[in-house]
Every structure is written in C-alpha cells, then in structure tokens.
Design a protein around this motif. Structure first.
Motif, PDB file in Angstrom:
ATOM      1  N   SER A 144      -1.495   7.430   5.866  1.00  0.00           N
ATOM      2  CA  SER A 144      -1.235   8.817   6.268  1.00  0.00           C
ATOM      3  C   SER A 144      -1.484   9.788   5.108  1.00  0.00           C
ATOM      4  CB  SER A 144       0.163   8.976   6.864  1.00  0.00           C
ATOM      5  OG  SER A 144       1.113   8.525   5.955  1.00  0.00           O
ATOM      6  N   LYS A 145      -1.263   9.331   3.861  1.00  0.00           N
ATOM      7  CA  LYS A 145      -1.534  10.188   2.705  1.00  0.00           C
ATOM      8  C   LYS A 145      -2.995  10.597   2.650  1.00  0.00           C
ATOM      9  CE  LYS A 145       1.721   8.796  -0.829  1.00  0.00           C
ATOM     10  NZ  LYS A 145       1.815   7.804  -1.892  1.00  0.00           N
ATOM     11  N   ALA A 146      -3.865   9.734   3.171  1.00  0.00           N
ATOM     12  CA  ALA A 146      -5.301  10.027   3.164  1.00  0.00           C
ATOM     13  C   ALA A 146      -5.718  10.812   4.408  1.00  0.00           C
ATOM     14  CB  ALA A 146      -6.087   8.721   3.072  1.00  0.00           C
ATOM     15  N   GLY A 147      -4.736  11.286   5.170  1.00  0.00           N
ATOM     16  CA  GLY A 147      -5.048  12.120   6.329  1.00  0.00           C
ATOM     17  C   GLY A 147      -5.355  11.327   7.590  1.00  0.00           C
ATOM     18  N   LEU A 148      -5.045  10.032   7.575  1.00  0.00           N
ATOM     19  CA  LEU A 148      -5.319   9.218   8.767  1.00  0.00           C
ATOM     20  C   LEU A 148      -4.087   9.193   9.673  1.00  0.00           C
ATOM     21  CD1 LEU A 148      -7.081   6.426   6.759  1.00  0.00           C
ATOM     22  CD2 LEU A 148      -8.143   7.520   8.738  1.00  0.00           C
ATOM     23  N   GLU A 149      -4.353   9.221  10.987  1.00  0.00           N
ATOM     24  CA  GLU A 149      -3.267   9.050  11.947  1.00  0.00           C
ATOM     25  C   GLU A 149      -2.930   7.564  11.993  1.00  0.00           C
ATOM     26  OE1 GLU A 149      -4.302  10.367  15.946  1.00  0.00           O
ATOM     27  OE2 GLU A 149      -2.895   8.887  16.745  1.00  0.00           O
ATOM     28  N   ALA A 172      10.280  -2.009   6.399  1.00  0.00           N
ATOM     29  CA  ALA A 172      10.107  -1.165   5.209  1.00  0.00           C
ATOM     30  C   ALA A 172       8.708  -1.375   4.618  1.00  0.00           C
ATOM     31  CB  ALA A 172      11.171  -1.496   4.174  1.00  0.00           C
ATOM     32  N   ARG A 173       8.252  -2.609   4.592  1.00  0.00           N
ATOM     33  CA  ARG A 173       6.917  -2.910   4.053  1.00  0.00           C
ATOM     34  C   ARG A 173       5.826  -2.268   4.933  1.00  0.00           C
ATOM     35  NH1 ARG A 173       3.214  -3.300   0.458  1.00  0.00           N
ATOM     36  NH2 ARG A 173       1.719  -4.991   0.698  1.00  0.00           N
ATOM     37  N   LEU A 179       3.077   0.590   3.814  1.00  0.00           N
ATOM     38  CA  LEU A 179       1.626   0.495   4.033  1.00  0.00           C
ATOM     39  C   LEU A 179       1.127   1.688   4.853  1.00  0.00           C
ATOM     40  CD1 LEU A 179       1.242  -3.323   4.856  1.00  0.00           C
ATOM     41  CD2 LEU A 179       0.737  -2.169   2.705  1.00  0.00           C
ATOM     42  N   ALA A 180       1.908   2.056   5.861  1.00  0.00           N
ATOM     43  CA  ALA A 180       1.502   3.174   6.724  1.00  0.00           C
ATOM     44  C   ALA A 180       1.356   4.456   5.903  1.00  0.00           C
ATOM     45  CB  ALA A 180       2.523   3.359   7.843  1.00  0.00           C
ATOM     46  N   ARG A 181       2.241   4.639   4.904  1.00  0.00           N
ATOM     47  CA  ARG A 181       2.175   5.861   4.082  1.00  0.00           C
ATOM     48  C   ARG A 181       0.835   5.965   3.341  1.00  0.00           C
ATOM     49  NH1 ARG A 181       7.690   5.091   3.552  1.00  0.00           N
ATOM     50  NH2 ARG A 181       7.522   3.824   1.675  1.00  0.00           N
ATOM     51  N   ARG A 203      -6.412  -0.171  -0.324  1.00  0.00           N
ATOM     52  CA  ARG A 203      -7.238   0.942  -0.823  1.00  0.00           C
ATOM     53  C   ARG A 203      -8.621   0.907  -0.169  1.00  0.00           C
ATOM     54  NH1 ARG A 203      -7.344  -0.121  -6.249  1.00  0.00           N
ATOM     55  NH2 ARG A 203      -5.097  -0.071  -6.203  1.00  0.00           N
ATOM     56  N   ALA A 204      -9.168  -0.289  -0.035  1.00  0.00           N
ATOM     57  CA  ALA A 204     -10.511  -0.415   0.571  1.00  0.00           C
ATOM     58  C   ALA A 204     -10.489   0.041   2.035  1.00  0.00           C
ATOM     59  CB  ALA A 204     -10.995  -1.865   0.472  1.00  0.00           C
ATOM     60  N   TYR A 205      -9.439  -0.320   2.761  1.00  0.00           N
ATOM     61  CA  TYR A 205      -9.311   0.140   4.162  1.00  0.00           C
ATOM     62  C   TYR A 205      -9.247   1.668   4.192  1.00  0.00           C
ATOM     63  CZ  TYR A 205      -8.008  -4.276   6.629  1.00  0.00           C
ATOM     64  OH  TYR A 205      -7.999  -5.517   7.246  1.00  0.00           O
ATOM     65  N   VAL A 206      -8.347   2.227   3.351  1.00  0.00           N
ATOM     66  CA  VAL A 206      -8.114   3.670   3.379  1.00  0.00           C
ATOM     67  C   VAL A 206      -9.385   4.416   2.978  1.00  0.00           C
ATOM     68  CG1 VAL A 206      -6.827   5.547   2.264  1.00  0.00           C
ATOM     69  CG2 VAL A 206      -5.631   3.478   3.006  1.00  0.00           C
TER      70      VAL A 206
END
Ligand code: SF4
Ligand code: SF4
Length: 305
Positions: free
Chosen positions: A295-300, A285-286, A290-292, A239-242
């Motif tokens: 991407s949910k926050a609009g990051l490539e 899968a993990r 994490l990637a999702r 969360r902190a990264y995103v």
C-alpha cells in the motif's frame, strides 16, 4: 458449438465471495502442469479422476475390497482397507459398494452446456451482487477446448466470467482464452526464477510474459500472491513484487493469500504425502506488515481472497 467436448471438474463452489467481484459460483477444472509445494487442492492436480478415502467414515466391512475389479484393495477384518494406488483405475466400483460414502471418486465429467446450466442456478445472486462465474483449478487452461466452450457459452448467457490461472500456458492459447474472460485472477507465486522453478516445477519467465500481455491488451487483472513463509515472503522478494506491480501503467489490485494447511486432510484422503508438514501459516500481524509494503507504493492491497 462443437459437439462432443467434455471436461473434468473436481468441485463447484457456490456463493464464493473471493473469486472475483460479487457473489460467484466457481468451477474447479482438473489437471495442473505446476507442482507447487504448498498446493492446497491436491485432488485437482491429476488430469484424471482420483479416489479419495476418508478413514473416519469407514466401518471396516470389506465391501469395497469385494467389489474392486482390479484387486487393488487389501482388506483384513477389523482393519481399514489399504488401496494400491498404482493398480487403482478410479473405476468407482468400491465407492458404489461402500455403505458410508467413505470412498469417493473425485472428478466429474461435464459437457460445457451441463456445467454452465449448473452454474446458472445461482443467477439471481450474481445479478443482485454484480457477481458471476469463475473458472479455477487445478489449472483451467489445462483443459483448453472445454474451457473455451464454457467461456463462450457463459458470455452468451450474459454472465460475468473470471479466469483464475497460474498463467503457465502457451502464449497464443493463453491470450485467446483470457480475451474471452472479463477478469483474470493471476496467481503470481514468486519473483525469483530459480526458486519459482524449484518450488512450482515450472519457469517464471513465460508466466511473466503472459501477464505482461494481459496489460498490453487492457484485460482487467487481479494479482493473487500466496504468502508462503520462508519461501516468497523475504524482503527482497516483496520488494521485487512491489517494484514490478507499482510500475505497471494500470496498477492491479493485489490479494495476499496467507498459506494455510487446510489441505492436509485432503493429502491423507488421497494417500499422497504432504510436503510442507509443520509449516505454520503467517500471523495476521505479519500479513498486515506485508500488506503495508504494497500500500505504501500506492497499490490497492487485500489480505485473503
Ligand atoms: S476405484 Fe475401482 S480400481 Fe480403484 S480401488 Fe475402487 S474399485 Fe478398485
Ligand atoms: S466399503 Fe466403505 S465402509 Fe466398508 S471397508 Fe470399504 S471403505 Fe470401509
């Protein structure tokens, strides 16, 4: 061009496709002020040349022990030679005497011109693919004079230059060398100050400050996050990264690099204990989970790279 500057390089990777755009050649500069638990390039940490020994190639002939001027090699017929690393000066006499290449000195000295000429050999591939050259390590900023000359020369030759860095460097020097690069690949190893210090040996705050300065300057950045299970992949850290990355005015692409233990054999060759023995790489899968979150926050976001 200043005369007499040389640098120590421990590897050159050609046809690299993950160290910036297009096809690239990556030069790995020796020396790193960090001490990451998961380091997969332990041969790059020491700023000096180091001796590597591959037991599987050894014939137990004893030629290395006879050649060593420091008496650093203990050899009994029928067994593998044992090197006293504290005595070893990495002079290379044993490597020269070894008939099989079981012993090798890692770290080759280059002038900036010599290194750029070697990297330029693949220019047609760079031009066809929009690639170029990348300086990595170790930590390339640990050899600032050499790096500066290489960057200047590469730009004069019209090459696209990327800098792969931990960002742990004196701010003025950092910015000066980043400005000479077309792209900075920034390794952001954790978002928690205490854990960053514990697992890498250095504080996070100056790294965040240097990263901020890249955005203020408008220097293109790709963020690289090593995913180390049980260390920096918990929900709060993700969360902190995103939160941090998605609030930036220019959202940088994010590359999630799964931990791997390919470096284990390198530790054996250097006679250095690996500190993460037994840690399993994250599953695909993990990594996708994490990637999702990014991407949910609009990051490539990319897995690997
Ligand atoms: S590199 Fe030189 S000092 Fe080190 S073990 Fe080999 S011969 Fe001896
Ligand atoms: S010279 Fe090479 S092959 Fe012979 S004992 Fe030493 S490391 Fe092994």
């Amino acid at each position: 061009m200043k005369g007499g500057i040389t640098g120590l390089v421990f590897d050159i990777k050609r046809y690299a496709i993950h160290d910036g755009p297009g096809i690239r050649s990556t030069a790995f500069l020796k020396g790193c002020p960090l001490d990451c638990l998961w380091c997969h390039n332990p041969e790059g940490k020491d700023p000096r040349p180091v001796l590597s020994f591959v037991e599987a190639r050894c014939l137990s002939c004893g030629a290395c022990a006879a050649a060593c001027p420091e008496g650093a090699i203990d050899f009994s017929p029928g067994s593998f030679p044992k090197t006293n690393r504290e005595r070893c000066t990495a002079c290379g006499a044993c490597a020269a005497a070894c008939p099989t290449g079981a012993r090798e000195i890692i770290g080759r000295r280059y002038t900036p011109q010599g290194l750029i000429e070697e990297l330029l050999q693949d220019r047609p591939f760079f031009e066809a693919s929009g690639g170029g050259i990348t300086f990595s390590g170790g930590e390339p900023l640990a050899q600032p004079e050499f790096l500066r000359e290489c960057l200047i020369l590469a730009r004069k030759k019209g090459l696209h230059v990327a800098l792969d860095t931990s960002g742990y460097a004196e701010p003025r020097l950092f910015l000066e060398l980043a400005r000479l690069s077309h792209l900075v690949l920034y390794d952001l190893k954790d978002m928690d100050e205490e854990r960053h210090r514990k697992n890498t040996g250095v504080p996070l705050a100056p790294i965040m400050k240097n990263l901020q300065s890249l955005f203020e300057e408008g220097i293109p950045v790709w963020i690289r996050i090593p995913v180390i299970p049980g260390m920096n992949d918990g929900p709060e850290t993700i969360r902190a990264y995103v939160d941090f990355l998605s609030r930036l005015p220019t959202k940088p692409p994010v590359f999630l690099l799964p931990y791997h233990d390919i470096g284990k054999e390198k530790y054996r060759r250097l006679g250095v204990p690996s500190r993460l023995d037994g840690l399993k790489p994250p599953s695909r899968a993990r990594m996708e989970e994490l990637a999702r979150a990014f991407s949910k926050a609009g990051l490539e976001v990319h897995i690997g790279g």
